[in-house]
Design a protein around this motif. Structure first.
Motif, mmCIF file in Angstrom:
data_model
loop_
_atom_site.group_PDB
_atom_site.id
_atom_site.type_symbol
_atom_site.label_atom_id
_atom_site.label_comp_id
_atom_site.label_asym_id
_atom_site.label_seq_id
_atom_site.Cartn_x
_atom_site.Cartn_y
_atom_site.Cartn_z
ATOM 1 N N TYR A 1 0.821 -1.206 0.000
ATOM 2 C CA TYR A 1 0.000 0.000 0.000
ATOM 3 C C TYR A 1 0.861 1.264 0.000
ATOM 4 C CZ TYR A 1 -4.398 -2.482 0.352
ATOM 5 O OH TYR A 1 -5.490 -3.261 0.066
ATOM 6 N N ALA A 2 2.033 1.196 0.639
ATOM 7 C CA ALA A 2 2.964 2.331 0.570
ATOM 8 C C ALA A 2 3.445 2.524 -0.861
ATOM 9 C CB ALA A 2 4.149 2.093 1.504
ATOM 10 N N GLU A 3 3.704 1.415 -1.542
ATOM 11 C CA GLU A 3 4.118 1.480 -2.951
ATOM 12 C C GLU A 3 3.001 2.049 -3.810
ATOM 13 O OE1 GLU A 3 4.873 -1.729 -6.460
ATOM 14 O OE2 GLU A 3 5.966 -2.119 -4.592
ATOM 15 N N ASP A 4 1.758 1.639 -3.546
ATOM 16 C CA ASP A 4 0.618 2.173 -4.308
ATOM 17 C C ASP A 4 0.510 3.688 -4.114
ATOM 18 O OD1 ASP A 4 0.049 -0.383 -5.128
ATOM 19 O OD2 ASP A 4 -1.596 -0.693 -3.694
ATOM 20 N N LEU A 5 0.721 4.130 -2.886
ATOM 21 C CA LEU A 5 0.671 5.565 -2.588
ATOM 22 C C LEU A 5 1.715 6.331 -3.404
ATOM 23 C CD1 LEU A 5 -0.471 7.832 -0.673
ATOM 24 C CD2 LEU A 5 1.449 7.288 0.845
ATOM 25 N N LEU A 6 2.944 5.800 -3.421
ATOM 26 C CA LEU A 6 4.026 6.454 -4.165
ATOM 27 C C LEU A 6 3.846 6.310 -5.672
ATOM 28 C CD1 LEU A 6 7.043 5.492 -1.873
ATOM 29 C CD2 LEU A 6 5.790 7.659 -1.975
ATOM 30 N N ASP A 7 3.106 5.303 -6.088
ATOM 31 C CA ASP A 7 2.778 5.168 -7.511
ATOM 32 C C ASP A 7 1.855 6.310 -7.947
ATOM 33 O OD1 ASP A 7 2.884 3.841 -10.021
ATOM 34 O OD2 ASP A 7 0.914 2.967 -9.646
ATOM 35 N N TYR A 8 0.862 6.622 -7.102
ATOM 36 C CA TYR A 8 0.012 7.789 -7.377
ATOM 37 C C TYR A 8 0.865 9.055 -7.470
ATOM 38 C CZ TYR A 8 -4.201 5.095 -6.024
ATOM 39 O OH TYR A 8 -5.219 4.179 -5.934
ATOM 40 N N LEU A 9 1.829 9.165 -6.556
ATOM 41 C CA LEU A 9 2.676 10.355 -6.515
ATOM 42 C C LEU A 9 3.491 10.501 -7.792
ATOM 43 C CD1 LEU A 9 3.869 12.743 -4.852
ATOM 44 C CD2 LEU A 9 5.626 11.134 -4.046
ATOM 45 N N ARG A 10 4.160 9.419 -8.217
ATOM 46 C CA ARG A 10 5.025 9.523 -9.399
ATOM 47 C C ARG A 10 4.229 9.737 -10.680
ATOM 48 N NH1 ARG A 10 7.155 3.689 -11.632
ATOM 49 N NH2 ARG A 10 5.195 2.560 -11.450
ATOM 50 N N LYS A 11 2.955 9.374 -10.661
ATOM 51 C CA LYS A 11 2.103 9.582 -11.841
ATOM 52 C C LYS A 11 1.417 10.946 -11.832
ATOM 53 C CE LYS A 11 1.134 4.680 -12.632
ATOM 54 N NZ LYS A 11 0.115 3.593 -12.532
#
Length: 383
Positions: A73-83
């Protein structure tokens, strides 16, 4: 609390895993500092995503299953950020660092005892808070991030002290931290000396697993805070002192440097001698006399209770007053050997330094430090 027992894994595999996590933590912390200044920098955002993705993958390979959902879920959060679908904030920074702290403690326990305790209920509540952060509810992001941070560390719940820190006026236009601790305006001779000192410290820092990168971190932050205060300290002398102030620590016994229990009086007195050893290296280099004085005095306190000379505020040079604060800040935001040392996120470290400042640190330099850190850690609030 639940107990996780890992499969029978080679000790070298676990040690390599912890080393990689430590390296990624150091890299991520630097990335997060830069993101405070450049929150929309996509390369920095991608770098942070890759760090969490790599850690999750490594833990998956050794089947450390309790941590995988949290990291996902932390990775998903940062995925939103990088996109570009959500915005970076300081609470996101604290959340990432606290999650990495939990991972490090978990892996260290597995290495030392073959098992690790974890709070499954807390992990579930944390995942629940993070999973609700989506591109569709941007107005709720800060509240959800703050909730997640407090779940990980309840002591970070906002109180009067933290509100007061946040109200310290930041500089109008936050200055950026340099990518290295080398001042831009510098003569060729000064640059040669400074680069020599910097290179000299690299193998010294590797003598302890807790030191690597310390000179650069402190020199960069010192240059930043000094500029905020109007550059009253010669920036080149200050940079030399930042790189050289702990040189003498390399000549302490490693058994003392890495001792996890409280130091005995004789061990503590031995450690105190490092200021003499460090300053002595500069004593025949007259052009670095101010740097030598900073090194010699950086453990003095304004109430006279410091060492080695026990001098008071009026007799302590400005550079030493600033270095004393930043030396402490770096110490409490990075790993240390002693069991009593708890690594703090940067925001909490600022609060803690303010709590202990009376009698120890210069009021003038605490104001500059607070202003600089407020600009770094609450950049989006100042806009």
């Amino acid at each position: 609390m639940q107990m996780f027992t890992h499969e029978d894994l080679d000790e070298d595999i676990l040690t390599d895993l912890l080393e990689e996590i430590n390296e990624l933590y150091e890299a991520s912390e630097q990335t997060l500092i830069e993101l405070e200044l450049k929150p929309e920098d996509n390369e920095l955002q991608r770098s942070l995503f890759r760090s969490i993705h790599t850690i999750k993958g490594d833990l998956g390979l050794v089947n450390f299953s309790p941590l995988i959902p949290l990291l996902q879920y932390a990775e998903d959060l940062l995925d939103y950020l990088r996109k570009g679908q959500i915005q970076y904030t300081s609470n996101m920074s604290d959340l990432v660092l606290l999650i990495m702290d939990k991972v490090k403690v978990f892996v260290q326990s597995c290495i030392q005892t073959g098992q690790a305790q974890y709070d499954e209920e807390m992990f579930k509540r944390l995942v629940e808070a993070i999973k609700h952060i989506t591109p569709e509810n941007s107005a709720d992001h800060e509240q959800l991030l703050a909730k997640a941070v407090v779940i990980l560390d309840p002591s970070l719940e906002l109180g009067d002290e933290e509100e007061n820190i946040g109200e310290i006026p930041a500089v109008t236009a936050p200055l950026s931290i340099a990518t290295a601790g080398i001042p831009k305006v510098i003569s060729n001779d000064e640059r040669e000396d400074l680069m020599f000192f910097r290179e000299l410290m690299k193998p010294i820092e590797k003598r302890s697993k807790y030191w690597e990168g310390r000179g650069d971190r402190i020199a960069k932050l010192a240059g930043y805070i000094n500029k905020i205060a109007g550059s009253p300290i010669d920036e080149v002398q200050l940079a030399v002192a930042c790189y050289m102030h702990d040189f003498g620590m390399a000549f302490m016994p490693t058994a003392v440097l890495h001792k996890q229990e409280k130091l005995e009086d004789y061990e503590f007195n031995l450690m105190r001698t490092h200021v003499y050893k460090s300053a002595r290296l500069l004593e025949n280099l007259n052009q670095w006399n101010e740097a030598r004085k900073i090194v010699m005095q950086h453990h003095e306190r304004i109430d006279g209770s410091g060492y080695p000379l026990g001098i008071k505020e009026d007799d302590i040079c400005e550079g030493a007053k600033l270095l004393a604060i930043l030396d402490t800040f770096d110490a409490i935001t990075h790993a240390r050997a002693h069991e009593s040392h708890l690594q703090r996120p940067k925001k909490k470290a600022v609060i803690e330094i303010n709590r202990i400042a009376k009698g120890q640190f210069s009021t003038k330099w605490m104001q500059a430090f607070n202003s600089g850190m407020a600009a770094l850690l609450t950049n989006e609030r100042a806009k």
